[in-house]
Each structure stands twice: as C-alpha cells, then as structure tokens.
Design a protein around this motif. Structure first.
Motif, PDB file in Angstrom:
ATOM      1  N   GLY A  81     -14.991 -78.453 -70.525  1.00 55.52           N
ATOM      2  CA  GLY A  81     -16.057 -79.183 -69.857  1.00 55.52           C
ATOM      3  C   GLY A  81     -16.524 -78.575 -68.553  1.00 55.52           C
ATOM      4  O   GLY A  81     -17.566 -78.955 -68.025  1.00 55.52           O
ATOM      5  N   LEU A  82     -15.782 -77.630 -68.004  1.00 54.00           N
ATOM      6  CA  LEU A  82     -16.186 -76.995 -66.751  1.00 54.00           C
ATOM      7  C   LEU A  82     -17.264 -75.948 -67.015  1.00 54.00           C
ATOM      8  O   LEU A  82     -17.090 -75.071 -67.854  1.00 54.00           O
ATOM      9  CB  LEU A  82     -14.984 -76.339 -66.071  1.00 54.00           C
ATOM     10  N   ASP A  83     -18.368 -76.045 -66.297  1.00 54.18           N
ATOM     11  CA  ASP A  83     -19.462 -75.108 -66.507  1.00 54.18           C
ATOM     12  C   ASP A  83     -19.096 -73.688 -66.119  1.00 54.18           C
ATOM     13  O   ASP A  83     -19.578 -72.729 -66.718  1.00 54.18           O
ATOM     14  CB  ASP A  83     -20.696 -75.545 -65.720  1.00 54.18           C
ATOM     15  N   SER A  84     -18.263 -73.520 -65.101  1.00 54.05           N
ATOM     16  CA  SER A  84     -17.904 -72.169 -64.668  1.00 54.05           C
ATOM     17  C   SER A  84     -17.109 -71.429 -65.744  1.00 54.05           C
ATOM     18  O   SER A  84     -17.167 -70.214 -65.832  1.00 54.05           O
ATOM     19  CB  SER A  84     -17.095 -72.230 -63.376  1.00 54.05           C
ATOM     20  N   ILE A  85     -16.377 -72.153 -66.567  1.00 56.66           N
ATOM     21  CA  ILE A  85     -15.641 -71.530 -67.669  1.00 56.66           C
ATOM     22  C   ILE A  85     -16.506 -71.471 -68.916  1.00 56.66           C
ATOM     23  O   ILE A  85     -16.486 -70.497 -69.659  1.00 56.66           O
ATOM     24  CB  ILE A  85     -14.331 -72.296 -67.936  1.00 56.66           C
ATOM     25  N   TYR A  86     -17.287 -72.482 -69.135  1.00 58.63           N
ATOM     26  CA  TYR A  86     -18.060 -72.602 -70.368  1.00 58.63           C
ATOM     27  C   TYR A  86     -19.171 -71.554 -70.458  1.00 58.63           C
ATOM     28  O   TYR A  86     -19.539 -71.145 -71.544  1.00 58.63           O
ATOM     29  CB  TYR A  86     -18.650 -74.017 -70.457  1.00 58.63           C
ATOM     30  N   LYS A  87     -19.695 -71.098 -69.310  1.00 58.13           N
ATOM     31  CA  LYS A  87     -20.825 -70.169 -69.331  1.00 58.13           C
ATOM     32  C   LYS A  87     -20.422 -68.706 -69.379  1.00 58.13           C
ATOM     33  O   LYS A  87     -21.255 -67.851 -69.624  1.00 58.13           O
ATOM     34  CB  LYS A  87     -21.711 -70.417 -68.113  1.00 58.13           C
ATOM     35  N   HIS A  88     -19.154 -68.386 -69.157  1.00 58.99           N
ATOM     36  CA  HIS A  88     -18.697 -66.999 -69.204  1.00 58.99           C
ATOM     37  C   HIS A  88     -17.994 -66.740 -70.525  1.00 58.99           C
ATOM     38  O   HIS A  88     -16.994 -67.384 -70.841  1.00 58.99           O
ATOM     39  CB  HIS A  88     -17.739 -66.707 -68.037  1.00 58.99           C
ATOM     40  N   PRO A  89     -18.497 -65.780 -71.307  1.00 61.75           N
ATOM     41  CA  PRO A  89     -17.936 -65.557 -72.650  1.00 61.75           C
ATOM     42  C   PRO A  89     -16.472 -65.117 -72.659  1.00 61.75           C
ATOM     43  O   PRO A  89     -15.711 -65.530 -73.524  1.00 61.75           O
ATOM     44  CB  PRO A  89     -18.825 -64.472 -73.248  1.00 61.75           C
ATOM     45  N   THR A  90     -16.059 -64.304 -71.691  1.00 62.94           N
ATOM     46  CA  THR A  90     -14.663 -63.847 -71.714  1.00 62.94           C
ATOM     47  C   THR A  90     -13.711 -64.982 -71.368  1.00 62.94           C
ATOM     48  O   THR A  90     -12.653 -65.114 -71.988  1.00 62.94           O
ATOM     49  CB  THR A  90     -14.457 -62.690 -70.723  1.00 62.94           C
ATOM     50  N   ARG A  91     -14.084 -65.791 -70.404  1.00 61.85           N
ATOM     51  CA  ARG A  91     -13.239 -66.947 -70.060  1.00 61.85           C
ATOM     52  C   ARG A  91     -13.188 -67.942 -71.203  1.00 61.85           C
ATOM     53  O   ARG A  91     -12.150 -68.533 -71.482  1.00 61.85           O
ATOM     54  CB  ARG A  91     -13.758 -67.629 -68.802  1.00 61.85           C
ATOM     55  N   LEU A  92     -14.330 -68.116 -71.858  1.00 64.63           N
ATOM     56  CA  LEU A  92     -14.380 -69.047 -72.985  1.00 64.63           C
ATOM     57  C   LEU A  92     -13.520 -68.549 -74.140  1.00 64.63           C
ATOM     58  O   LEU A  92     -12.823 -69.336 -74.790  1.00 64.63           O
ATOM     59  CB  LEU A  92     -15.831 -69.240 -73.433  1.00 64.63           C
ATOM     60  N   MET A  93     -13.523 -67.254 -74.385  1.00 65.82           N
ATOM     61  CA  MET A  93     -12.691 -66.709 -75.456  1.00 65.82           C
ATOM     62  C   MET A  93     -11.207 -66.863 -75.121  1.00 65.82           C
ATOM     63  O   MET A  93     -10.401 -67.225 -75.984  1.00 65.82           O
ATOM     64  CB  MET A  93     -13.013 -65.231 -75.698  1.00 65.82           C
ATOM     65  N   LEU A  94     -10.829 -66.626 -73.877  1.00 66.03           N
ATOM     66  CA  LEU A  94      -9.437 -66.832 -73.469  1.00 66.03           C
ATOM     67  C   LEU A  94      -9.035 -68.300 -73.595  1.00 66.03           C
ATOM     68  O   LEU A  94      -7.911 -68.620 -73.985  1.00 66.03           O
ATOM     69  CB  LEU A  94      -9.221 -66.343 -72.043  1.00 66.03           C
ATOM     70  N   LEU A  95      -9.962 -69.182 -73.283  1.00 67.98           N
ATOM     71  CA  LEU A  95      -9.688 -70.616 -73.409  1.00 67.98           C
ATOM     72  C   LEU A  95      -9.517 -71.014 -74.872  1.00 67.98           C
ATOM     73  O   LEU A  95      -8.643 -71.811 -75.208  1.00 67.98           O
ATOM     74  CB  LEU A  95     -10.826 -71.405 -72.762  1.00 67.98           C
ATOM     75  N   LYS A  96     -10.320 -70.430 -75.748  1.00 66.61           N
ATOM     76  CA  LYS A  96     -10.186 -70.721 -77.176  1.00 66.61           C
ATOM     77  C   LYS A  96      -8.855 -70.205 -77.726  1.00 66.61           C
ATOM     78  O   LYS A  96      -8.208 -70.877 -78.520  1.00 66.61           O
ATOM     79  CB  LYS A  96     -11.350 -70.105 -77.962  1.00 66.61           C
ATOM     80  N   ILE A  97      -8.436 -69.026 -77.282  1.00 65.42           N
ATOM     81  CA  ILE A  97      -7.134 -68.498 -77.691  1.00 65.42           C
ATOM     82  C   ILE A  97      -6.017 -69.390 -77.169  1.00 65.42           C
ATOM     83  O   ILE A  97      -5.053 -69.695 -77.881  1.00 65.42           O
ATOM     84  CB  ILE A  97      -6.973 -67.041 -77.217  1.00 65.42           C
ATOM     85  N   GLY A  98      -6.149 -69.854 -75.930  1.00 64.03           N
ATOM     86  CA  GLY A  98      -5.159 -70.765 -75.363  1.00 64.03           C
ATOM     87  C   GLY A  98      -5.096 -72.082 -76.113  1.00 64.03           C
ATOM     88  O   GLY A  98      -4.016 -72.656 -76.287  1.00 64.03           O
ATOM     89  N   LEU A  99      -6.238 -72.560 -76.587  1.00 67.42           N
ATOM     90  CA  LEU A  99      -6.264 -73.798 -77.371  1.00 67.42           C
ATOM     91  C   LEU A  99      -5.521 -73.622 -78.690  1.00 67.42           C
ATOM     92  O   LEU A  99      -4.726 -74.481 -79.078  1.00 67.42           O
ATOM     93  CB  LEU A  99      -7.704 -74.238 -77.628  1.00 67.42           C
ATOM     94  N   VAL A 100      -5.746 -72.520 -79.368  1.00 65.97           N
ATOM     95  CA  VAL A 100      -5.049 -72.275 -80.636  1.00 65.97           C
ATOM     96  C   VAL A 100      -3.545 -72.161 -80.397  1.00 65.97           C
ATOM     97  O   VAL A 100      -2.741 -72.749 -81.130  1.00 65.97           O
ATOM     98  CB  VAL A 100      -5.603 -71.013 -81.331  1.00 65.97           C
ATOM     99  N   LEU A 101      -3.152 -71.432 -79.355  1.00 67.82           N
ATOM    100  CA  LEU A 101      -1.723 -71.309 -79.051  1.00 67.82           C
ATOM    101  C   LEU A 101      -1.110 -72.649 -78.655  1.00 67.82           C
ATOM    102  O   LEU A 101       0.022 -72.965 -79.042  1.00 67.82           O
ATOM    103  CB  LEU A 101      -1.503 -70.269 -77.957  1.00 67.82           C
ATOM    104  N   GLY A 102      -1.835 -73.459 -77.902  1.00 69.35           N
ATOM    105  CA  GLY A 102      -1.347 -74.789 -77.539  1.00 69.35           C
ATOM    106  C   GLY A 102      -1.179 -75.690 -78.751  1.00 69.35           C
ATOM    107  O   GLY A 102      -0.202 -76.438 -78.854  1.00 69.35           O
ATOM    108  N   LEU A 103      -2.127 -75.601 -79.689  1.00 71.80           N
ATOM    109  CA  LEU A 103      -1.997 -76.400 -80.918  1.00 71.80           C
ATOM    110  C   LEU A 103      -0.849 -75.916 -81.786  1.00 71.80           C
ATOM    111  O   LEU A 103      -0.177 -76.719 -82.434  1.00 71.80           O
ATOM    112  CB  LEU A 103      -3.314 -76.379 -81.695  1.00 71.80           C
ATOM    113  N   LEU A 104      -0.618 -74.600 -81.801  1.00 69.05           N
ATOM    114  CA  LEU A 104       0.532 -74.085 -82.541  1.00 69.05           C
ATOM    115  C   LEU A 104       1.846 -74.546 -81.916  1.00 69.05           C
ATOM    116  O   LEU A 104       2.801 -74.886 -82.634  1.00 69.05           O
ATOM    117  CB  LEU A 104       0.483 -72.561 -82.605  1.00 69.05           C
ATOM    118  N   LEU A 105       1.910 -74.598 -80.584  1.00 67.22           N
ATOM    119  CA  LEU A 105       3.100 -75.138 -79.915  1.00 67.22           C
ATOM    120  C   LEU A 105       3.299 -76.607 -80.247  1.00 67.22           C
ATOM    121  O   LEU A 105       4.430 -77.063 -80.462  1.00 67.22           O
ATOM    122  CB  LEU A 105       2.980 -74.969 -78.396  1.00 67.22           C
TER     123      LEU A 105
END
Length: 161
Positions: free
Chosen positions: A106-130
């Motif tokens: 939901g943060l615009d500073s993360i949502y608008k940058h593609p590299t940060r967004l990709m890292l966040l998506k990877i973190g989400l998948v890893l968090g769900l796997l945990l």
C-alpha cells in the motif's frame, strides 16, 4: 519487440498469481484440516484474513490498499488475545511476515518502483512459504500428540472425524 516484452510480463504475472493461489489454497486447506481434527482455529482465521488482505493489496486504488493494512492490525490483535504480550515468541507470529508484506504494498514509495516491488513480491512468496511450513509443523505436532495416546485408535479418530 514491445509485444514480446508485454507477453513475458503478463506470463510472469500469471505465474506469480498461480504460485500465490496455490500456497494460499494449501494454507487454507491445512488450517481447515487442523481445525477438523481438533487443533487451533487461529490459522484458519489468519488465512482468511490474508486472502482478504491479498485481494485489497493487489488492487490499484489507494483506498483498497489502505484497507489491506487492517489485516495486519487484526492479526496482531488476534495474537495479543491468544498469547498476550509475548506473542512474538509464538510460532504463530510467522503469520505477520506475509501480512506485513501485503501492508507494504500500500505504500506508494514502494509500489511505484519496479525493483522494490519485485523484492516485495519475492518476500511475500517466501513469507507464505514460511507460513505453510509452520502450519505443516503444527499439524505434525498434533498428529504426534494423538499418536502418543495409547488406546488402540489412530490419530484420525480423535477429532471431528
């Protein structure tokens, strides 16, 4: 060339959503099975909250992304209710990792940058796997508890089955 890049982006997005869907479906089914055989209902509650949070977080409107942060607040309240102030020492506190990742969407500073967004998506998948691993671990603990009861019955015959 632009069509190839657009097609690759859509394919990667589709694969990402399929991975998220499969992991969330496993978490919900595992939580339901745990509840059926006599385990705690917290993971079921948390899985439904994560699904709602996921629906709100991945929308494009800012209002719906703000609603996604309510899932994190509700999970913290649920952990406080169950475990008191030492809720972070519980294994169930792993649920806060994907909830925090979905809140950060939901943060615009993360949502608008593609590299940060990709890292966040990877973190989400890893968090769900945990989360899926911790649910599996608690289900195995529940099965071992039922196996320790020596009355000639199997562990499946104890819960609601």
């Amino acid at each position: 060339m632009a069509k190839t890049t657009e097609l690759t982006h859509r394919l990667c997005t589709l694969i990402y959503f399929v991975i998220i869907f499969v992991i969330m479906a496993y978490c919900v089914l595992n939580a339901m099975y745990t509840v059926i055989i006599g385990g705690t209902t917290f993971y079921l509650f948390a899985s439904f909250l994560l699904i709602l949070q996921l629906i709100f977080a991945l929308r494009t409107s800012l209002d719906s992304r703000i609603y996604a942060s309510l899932g994190l607040v509700l999970l913290i309240v649920g952990l406080l209710y169950n475990y008191g102030l030492d809720f972070l020492s519980s294994l169930k506190a792993i649920i806060l990792i994907p909830a925090l990742m979905l809140t950060l969407f939901g943060l615009d500073s993360i949502y608008k940058h593609p590299t940060r967004l990709m890292l966040l998506k990877i973190g989400l998948v890893l968090g769900l796997l945990l989360l899926a691993y911790s649910q599996y671990y608690e289900l195995v603990e529940l099965q071992n508890y039922y196996n320790s009861l020596h009355n000639g019955e199997t562990w499946q015959q104890f819960g609601a089955l």
